[in-house]
Structure formats: structure tokens, C-alpha cells
Design an enzyme around this catalytic site. Sequence first.
Site, PDB file in Angstrom:
ATOM      1  N   HIS A 231     -61.274 -48.133  43.566  1.00 13.89           N
ATOM      2  CA  HIS A 231     -60.185 -47.998  42.591  1.00 13.89           C
ATOM      3  C   HIS A 231     -59.070 -47.127  43.161  1.00 13.89           C
ATOM      4  O   HIS A 231     -59.099 -45.909  43.051  1.00 13.89           O
ATOM      5  CB  HIS A 231     -60.735 -47.378  41.307  1.00 13.89           C
ATOM      6  CG  HIS A 231     -59.754 -47.388  40.173  1.00 13.89           C
ATOM      7  ND1 HIS A 231     -60.150 -47.546  38.872  1.00 13.89           N
ATOM      8  CD2 HIS A 231     -58.412 -47.267  40.121  1.00 13.89           C
ATOM      9  CE1 HIS A 231     -59.088 -47.507  38.076  1.00 13.89           C
ATOM     10  NE2 HIS A 231     -58.016 -47.334  38.825  1.00 13.89           N
TER      11      HIS A 231
ATOM     12  N   HIS B 151     -54.488 -47.157  44.022  1.00 15.65           N
ATOM     13  CA  HIS B 151     -53.190 -47.792  43.807  1.00 15.65           C
ATOM     14  C   HIS B 151     -52.356 -47.629  45.078  1.00 15.65           C
ATOM     15  O   HIS B 151     -52.041 -46.507  45.471  1.00 15.65           O
ATOM     16  CB  HIS B 151     -52.475 -47.146  42.618  1.00 15.65           C
ATOM     17  CG  HIS B 151     -53.244 -47.266  41.339  1.00 15.65           C
ATOM     18  ND1 HIS B 151     -53.038 -48.292  40.440  1.00 15.65           N
ATOM     19  CD2 HIS B 151     -54.241 -46.501  40.821  1.00 15.65           C
ATOM     20  CE1 HIS B 151     -53.872 -48.145  39.415  1.00 15.65           C
ATOM     21  NE2 HIS B 151     -54.614 -47.071  39.631  1.00 15.65           N
TER      22      HIS B 151
ATOM     23  N   ARG C 272     -49.362 -49.354  45.422  1.00 25.05           N
ATOM     24  CA  ARG C 272     -47.982 -49.441  44.930  1.00 25.05           C
ATOM     25  C   ARG C 272     -47.134 -50.555  45.566  1.00 25.05           C
ATOM     26  O   ARG C 272     -46.055 -50.846  45.053  1.00 25.05           O
ATOM     27  CB  ARG C 272     -47.239 -48.107  45.109  1.00 25.05           C
ATOM     28  CG  ARG C 272     -47.923 -46.902  44.497  1.00 25.05           C
ATOM     29  CD  ARG C 272     -48.089 -47.035  43.000  1.00 25.05           C
ATOM     30  NE  ARG C 272     -48.521 -45.795  42.355  1.00 25.05           N
ATOM     31  CZ  ARG C 272     -49.092 -45.748  41.176  1.00 25.05           C
ATOM     32  NH1 ARG C 272     -49.331 -46.857  40.495  1.00 25.05           N
ATOM     33  NH2 ARG C 272     -49.448 -44.595  40.638  1.00 25.05           N
TER      34      ARG C 272
ATOM     35  N   ASN D 114     -51.468 -53.412  39.606  1.00 21.88           N
ATOM     36  CA  ASN D 114     -50.298 -53.058  38.785  1.00 21.88           C
ATOM     37  C   ASN D 114     -49.095 -52.750  39.678  1.00 21.88           C
ATOM     38  O   ASN D 114     -48.521 -51.674  39.665  1.00 21.88           O
ATOM     39  CB  ASN D 114     -50.605 -51.908  37.822  1.00 21.88           C
ATOM     40  CG  ASN D 114     -51.095 -50.653  38.513  1.00 21.88           C
ATOM     41  OD1 ASN D 114     -51.586 -50.696  39.638  1.00 21.88           O
ATOM     42  ND2 ASN D 114     -50.966 -49.521  37.833  1.00 21.88           N
TER      43      ASN D 114
ATOM     44  N   ASN E 115     -54.498 -40.719  33.423  1.00 22.76           N
ATOM     45  CA  ASN E 115     -55.014 -41.596  32.364  1.00 22.76           C
ATOM     46  C   ASN E 115     -56.273 -42.298  32.873  1.00 22.76           C
ATOM     47  O   ASN E 115     -56.192 -43.043  33.845  1.00 22.76           O
ATOM     48  CB  ASN E 115     -53.952 -42.627  31.975  1.00 22.76           C
ATOM     49  CG  ASN E 115     -54.327 -43.394  30.720  1.00 22.76           C
ATOM     50  OD1 ASN E 115     -55.242 -43.005  30.006  1.00 22.76           O
ATOM     51  ND2 ASN E 115     -53.626 -44.475  30.456  1.00 22.76           N
TER      52      ASN E 115
ATOM     53  N   ASP F 230     -59.339 -43.337  41.837  1.00 22.89           N
ATOM     54  CA  ASP F 230     -58.153 -43.697  41.058  1.00 22.89           C
ATOM     55  C   ASP F 230     -56.907 -43.048  41.667  1.00 22.89           C
ATOM     56  O   ASP F 230     -56.034 -42.533  40.958  1.00 22.89           O
ATOM     57  CB  ASP F 230     -58.314 -43.309  39.584  1.00 22.89           C
ATOM     58  CG  ASP F 230     -57.234 -43.914  38.683  1.00 22.89           C
ATOM     59  OD1 ASP F 230     -56.483 -44.801  39.159  1.00 22.89           O
ATOM     60  OD2 ASP F 230     -57.126 -43.495  37.511  1.00 22.89           O
TER      61      ASP F 230
ATOM     62  N   GLY G  88     -51.232 -39.961  36.454  1.00 29.34           N
ATOM     63  CA  GLY G  88     -51.845 -40.243  37.749  1.00 29.34           C
ATOM     64  C   GLY G  88     -51.763 -39.106  38.738  1.00 29.34           C
ATOM     65  O   GLY G  88     -50.798 -38.339  38.763  1.00 29.34           O
TER      66      GLY G  88
END
Length: 428
Positions: free
Chosen positions: A59, A61, A63, A93, A277, A304, A323
Amino acid sequence: MQLLIKNVKVLTNNGQLEEKEVLIEENKIVKVSKSISSEAAEIIDGKGQLLLPGFIDAHIHLREPGGEHKETIETGTLAAARGGFTTVAAMPNTRPVPDTKEGMTWLVNRIEEKGHVRVLPYGSITIRQAGKELTDFEGLKEAGAFALTDDGVGVQSAGMMYEAMKKAAAINIPIVAHCEDNTLIYKGSVHDGKYSREQGLNGIPSVCEAVHIARDVLLAEAAGCHYHVCHVSTKESVRVIRDAKKAGINVTAEVTPHHLLLSEDDIKGQDTSFKMNPPLRAKEDQQALIEGLLDGTIDFIATDHAPHTEEEKSVGMERAPFGIVGLETAFPLLYTNLVEKNVLTLAQLVEFLTEKVASVFNLPYGTLEEGAIADLTLVNLTEEEKIDPNEFLSKGRNTPFKDWTCKGWPVMTIANGKRVWEKGSVTV
């Protein structure tokens, strides 16, 4: 090409440390033994340090595309390598969202071009993550999606989630969920608890997360789907997942280092480095997460990793994005604050970052044995260093752990048989 790693300790099956040598040929571990000789191999002196399987983070990100000012595939995978991670799974995302076969194909090609470690891309469950229309699951899987998620937003419609789970079960691909009922967020920026009341901030109640998990485990049972819960944060969520597992439902779950190590009591003023979050919850939630990890309710740890710019994070607790970054500090933080304090054993921590992740998603990584893919991390367990965000290879500096002193720092990372990062090297 051969690499011979000498003078290292490895973890045995019973959790003991043994001195070994490891021979790598191309991208495989071909021999693990007390003594190995090879005239053709390049020698790496491990200096008596600990050699572990490369860590897996399910998990993160990255970007890219669309958020390159926060992170790119290149900078994010360099940060992963510095943190000892050799396989990472990138959330969808981005802008555009990888919600078509063509978009996923572009992403896979971009990863091949720019990635320093292995990246497993998620496809989205719904088009543009809008929760209105399902994507082409078969096409996304064929193009390289290893699982499906709308992470960042919960799928609000039970009917939509049920249809997604049935469709996913038919092609044997996991549904991975960010669990949050939008009607229960109440414009919150932090946990609904002692801290929110003291600071006069709107709070996000625990039930916001737990009610979605309760709904979804029943849907997963009905659909016969593998359902995985992202970043569990509340004691109620742990209870629901524990009960679902006892009922034989195919549910798995992850927890982040920050939810294991911090609670709302640790937030300093309105420092947005503590805004994520799900939010940092109460002390009893933190304890429930540790207990859930230890008893098998929660399957593994994931960071995350969510980089943002300093400018984005400087607009106050209510307006700043959720985040924090986590790839470069996860192992030292967990080793220092859980293993050294006898909450976990070293073997348990390593399993939560390697074999357990691989087992949940049926991945051929995460082991240090003959015949395995040569994903390895060399770790110094004794030298202490302070966490300095200015040294991060990630573009993100947004961490609540600044100036924490830790042991267990990776010093070299080998991914797919190649050295991708070494302490002291500026570029790879």
C-alpha cells in the site's frame, strides 16, 4: 552475473541468527551456505550485518501520473529501495486513474522505464474512482493490475461493491478496500475523540470505518471474493475482522506503522504531519491493533506512503491533505519501538513485512532461500540514527517521526538480483 554476499547473518526458521553466505546468479538465489567459493562472483562484504528478504509494501502512493510534484515512480521507488522494500504496490488515485486497459498498459510501461524496485499496480474498482460504474476488471488484470481498489475513497453503494466482488471472484482478483462511510465523516480532519474536542476540530468517528468493513465482509461472503481491508485503525474494525475470520470469510487486513506506534495523544498542537486518513485514534485503538496483529486478525504491515508538498501541508489541520510518508522509516521505527521493546520478535516483524504479504496476495517473493527471487535487504541492527526528512529520497518530507532515534537501518538493497541502493550512494 554473480554476486556473492559474505559475512552476513540470516534468520533461521526458528528465529535464530546464523552466519551464512549467499550466492546470487542473474536474479535468483542459487546457494545459501556456511561457506561458498566462486571465482566469477563479485564479492559483497556484509560486515556481520543482518541479511533479510526484501520487504514488500502492499500500500503506497507514487502519485504518477498527475501528481509528480509530490512524488514520481522514480523518486518513490528510490525511497522504497532506501527503506529496504523490493516490491511495492501502487494505489490508483492518480490523474488519470488507471481505470482502462490502455491506462494500465501505459502505467506498466512507465514503471518498467522508471522503477528502481518492482511495482505492482492496482487498478480501480470504479471508473475515475467515482463509485458510479465498474471498470473492465478482465482488461485491467490482463494489462497488469494485480488487485483492484478505489483507495482514497470508500465504495459507498453496497450494491456496487457486491457486483464488484462477484465480478472479481469470477476472475480471481482481490478487492482491496479503503473503508469509510461518507455520511459519517462529518467534515472531520482528525479522530473524533479527546484531541478533536481539545482543539475544537471536527472529528471522524470510529464507526465511519467499522461499519463499512462490517458491510463488506458479509458481501464478500455472499460473493465468494477475497476481500482485503486497508489501514485498519479502530478497535471496532479489529473486532469485526476477527469475527469474520472466525466465520470462515476470506478477509485479510493490514495496519500501518503509524497506527501501531502513535495515537491521538501524540499529536503536537495542530502539526499537519500527524494528519492522515484514517486518523490517529485513541490509545485503546492503538492497543487493539497491536493485539490484532499478534493474534492473526491483522495479516501484515503496510506503510500507506502518501507524500505531499510542504506547501500543501502548511495550510492548517482542517485544510491540509491527509497522508504521511513511510517507506524510508518503516523498518527502523518498527524494529526500535516494537522488537527492541519485546512487543514483537524480529522474526515476526520480518514476516509481517515479507512472507505474510506474499501469502495474502499469492506473490512469489519475500523469502531468503535457494531458488527464490534475489530480493534482499542488508540491515544494520546496532547503529543509531535520527530520522532526518532532509535525507529522504522521496519528494515527501511529511512525517510525524522527525528526530526519532532508531536502530535497524537498511544499508543495501538488492532487487531482482541487482543492487538498487546502497548507503552513501547519491544516485543509483
